[in-house]
Design an enzyme around this catalytic site. Structure first.
Site, PDB file in Angstrom:
ATOM      1  N   LYS A  45       0.628  -1.271   0.044  1.00  9.01           N
ATOM      2  CA  LYS A  45       0.044  -0.106   0.007  1.00  9.01           C
ATOM      3  C   LYS A  45       0.850   1.247   0.128  1.00  9.01           C
ATOM      4  CE  LYS A  45      -3.915  -2.217   2.586  1.00  9.01           C
ATOM      5  NZ  LYS A  45      -4.600  -2.236   3.817  1.00  9.01           N
ATOM      6  N   ARG A  46       1.899   1.370   0.591  1.00  6.56           N
ATOM      7  CA  ARG A  46       2.769   2.304   0.760  1.00  6.56           C
ATOM      8  C   ARG A  46       3.479   2.900  -0.473  1.00  6.56           C
ATOM      9  NH1 ARG A  46       6.959   1.860   5.504  1.00  6.56           N
ATOM     10  NH2 ARG A  46       4.983   1.168   6.509  1.00  6.56           N
TER      11      ARG A  46
END
Length: 490
Positions: free
Chosen positions: A258-259
């Site tokens: 997600k980062r």
């Protein structure tokens, strides 16, 4: 086969989850079985409102509609099938019953260690460079001590007791023969202090009671596999077949996270990817059909898919490849359907397109060039508004079009096209007339086609000059050529 997809409702459905669901769906369809959706919501603290609906809508959009389990009926979340409930928070009695059986048989035990003690234990182990594992201090408690602690309201968990002298072996559907030493496996918590099960116990109980044949999940669960195999054995059940799929990787070959990446499947839906394209692309992440074929319908995937062709190494999520697959599926849309899907977008900016009798033909000119439907508005703009034509665009030395010769070439085009009768104005007539001039004047084809296309569209890249002129009509084509010629006189 009965296969399942069992996500946790802790956020938007991950794109890797869609691939896992796809593989499970394919195996169910290939064996004329059932694909089940189960919701694993035992991590109450991380549950996100609306997540279940998002999961269902995403699966349905992708064509992976569950045949059993949690479903959408008339727009509402419901349950379908004879093995429910299909939501784990409604099944606590089954997990507690199994946990009690494990304790009574000596395969599990109560643990009263506080979080503070466990944290200190792990830090001490790390300081000694030991793998963090529970030290089994509560395993020595007598039944009387356990009863007293429970009566006093002390919080506890239930842990499974791993046979540390044993080697657990298994033949995974993708990784093949695997072996785990018991002394490397931690005594897993099965029931948390809040009375809810962990994934480890809950999925074992559910997969047995729901009669699952095949469990497809991510390779991150490989290290937990021996615990699950032991739980099946401890409870006297035969395990289903397990197959662990490789991780999805980013362009730097690290885990898709997600980062760093857009990992929610909804992002790709909002971006405008076709479900056929995304499913086609995801199927090829980790699976090799063994042929040169790259474009697969769902039916073709069902026919061709097999676990023995799923690779063990991680698969790179290549957005350029996804866009290429998207383009291939755009080309597969029937022309009338394609035109119908882009028309509302074009009409919103150019109302005249609403009554355009030639809209389907114009749409067909850009279908092979488009990746996402909204691009059509800009691509077709020159049909509905006057393009901005720059002198620099009309000149193209690579095509043999110099500024010195441009006025003559545009004049030649105007004279040639004026001689084509209105009744014969079509792509073939335009081509024949211009080709004849190319031969007669000893020109390169590009010397006429480049300035014609640039004058008509105002673009460096656009559909072919003959096709554009044919659909613009004689008057509009001559008018735009005239304006281009006037540019050269300034």
């Amino acid at each position: 086969m009965r296969t399942r997809f069992a996500p946790s409702p802790t956020g938007l459905l991950h794109i890797g989850g869609v691939r896992t669901a796809l593989f499970a769906w394919l195996m169910a369809k290939k064996t004329k079985g059932t694909f089940i959706l189960r919701i694993e919501d035992t991590d109450r603290a991380r549950e996100v409102t609306g997540a279940v609906e998002n999961i269902l809508k995403t699966l349905i959009w992708a064509g992976l509609k569950p045949g059993e389990g949690v479903v959408l009926e008339n727009g509402k979340i419901a349950e379908k099938g004879g093995f429910g409930p299909y939501v784990q928070s409604k099944r606590l009695e089954y997990y507690l019953k199994s946990a009690k059986e494990l304790v009574l048989s000596g395969k599990a035990y109560h643990c009263f260690c506080s979080p503070e003690r466990l944290e200190k234990m792990r830090k001490d182990q790390e300081a000694r460079r030991q793998a963090p594992m529970y030290d089994r201090s509560c395993l020595e408690l007598s039944s009387e001590e356990i009863k007293t602690k429970i009566a006093n309201g002390e919080k506890f968990v239930i842990r499974m007791k791993i046979p540390r002298e044993e080697t657990i072996e298994y033949d995974d559907g993708i990784y093949g023969k695997l072996s785990f030493k018991g002394h490397t496996v931690d005594d897993q918590v099965l029931i948390k202090s809040d009375g809810f099960p962990t994934y480890h116990l809950a999925h074992v109980v559910d997969d047995h009671l729901m009669k699952m044949d095949l469990i497809i999940r991510g390779e991150e669960w490989l290290s937990s596999l021996p615990k699950h195999l032991l739980l099946f054995r401890f409870l006297g059940w035969d395990p289903p077949k397990y197959a662990h799929v490789p991780l999805l990787l980013n362009q730097y070959r690290s885990k898709l996270s997600k980062r760093q990446n857009d990992v929610a499947a909804g992002h790709y839906i909002e971006k405008g990817y076709l479900p056929e394209a995304l499913i086609n692309f995801l199927a090829l992440l980790g699976w090799n059909p063994g042929t040169e074929q790259e474009i697969f319908s769902r039916e073709e995937l069902v026919e061709a898919f097999s676990l023995d062709r799923v690779q063990k190494s991680g698969a790179v999520f290549d957005l350029k490849k996804l866009d290429w697959v998207q383009g291939q599926w755009m080309r597969k849309i029937p022309p009338e359907d394609f035109a119908a899907r882009i028309k509302p977008l074009v009409v919103a900016r150019y109302p005249a397109a609403a009554d355009d009798e030639k809209f389907i033909e114009k749409a067909a000119l850009i279908q092979a060039r488009i990746t996402f439907f909204p691009e059509a508005v800009d691509m077709l703009s020159f049909f509905y508004e006057e393009p901005k034509v720059a002198k620099d665009l009309l000149v193209n030395p690579k095509q043999g079009v110099t500024e010195k010769d441009l006025s003559r070439l545009i004049e030649l085009l105007q004279v040639t096209l004026k001689n084509i009768p209105e009744s014969e104005w079509n792509t073939d007539s335009l081509k024949n007339a211009i080709e004849a001039v190319v031969v007669k004047e000893n020109l390169k084809r590009g010397q006429l086609l480049w300035p014609l296309r640039a004058a008509l569209t105002g673009r460096e890249y656009s559909p072919g000059a003959y096709e554009v002129a044919g659909l613009l009509g004689k008057d509009k084509t001559i008018e735009r050529l005239k304006k281009a010629g006037e540019l050269m006189d300034r």
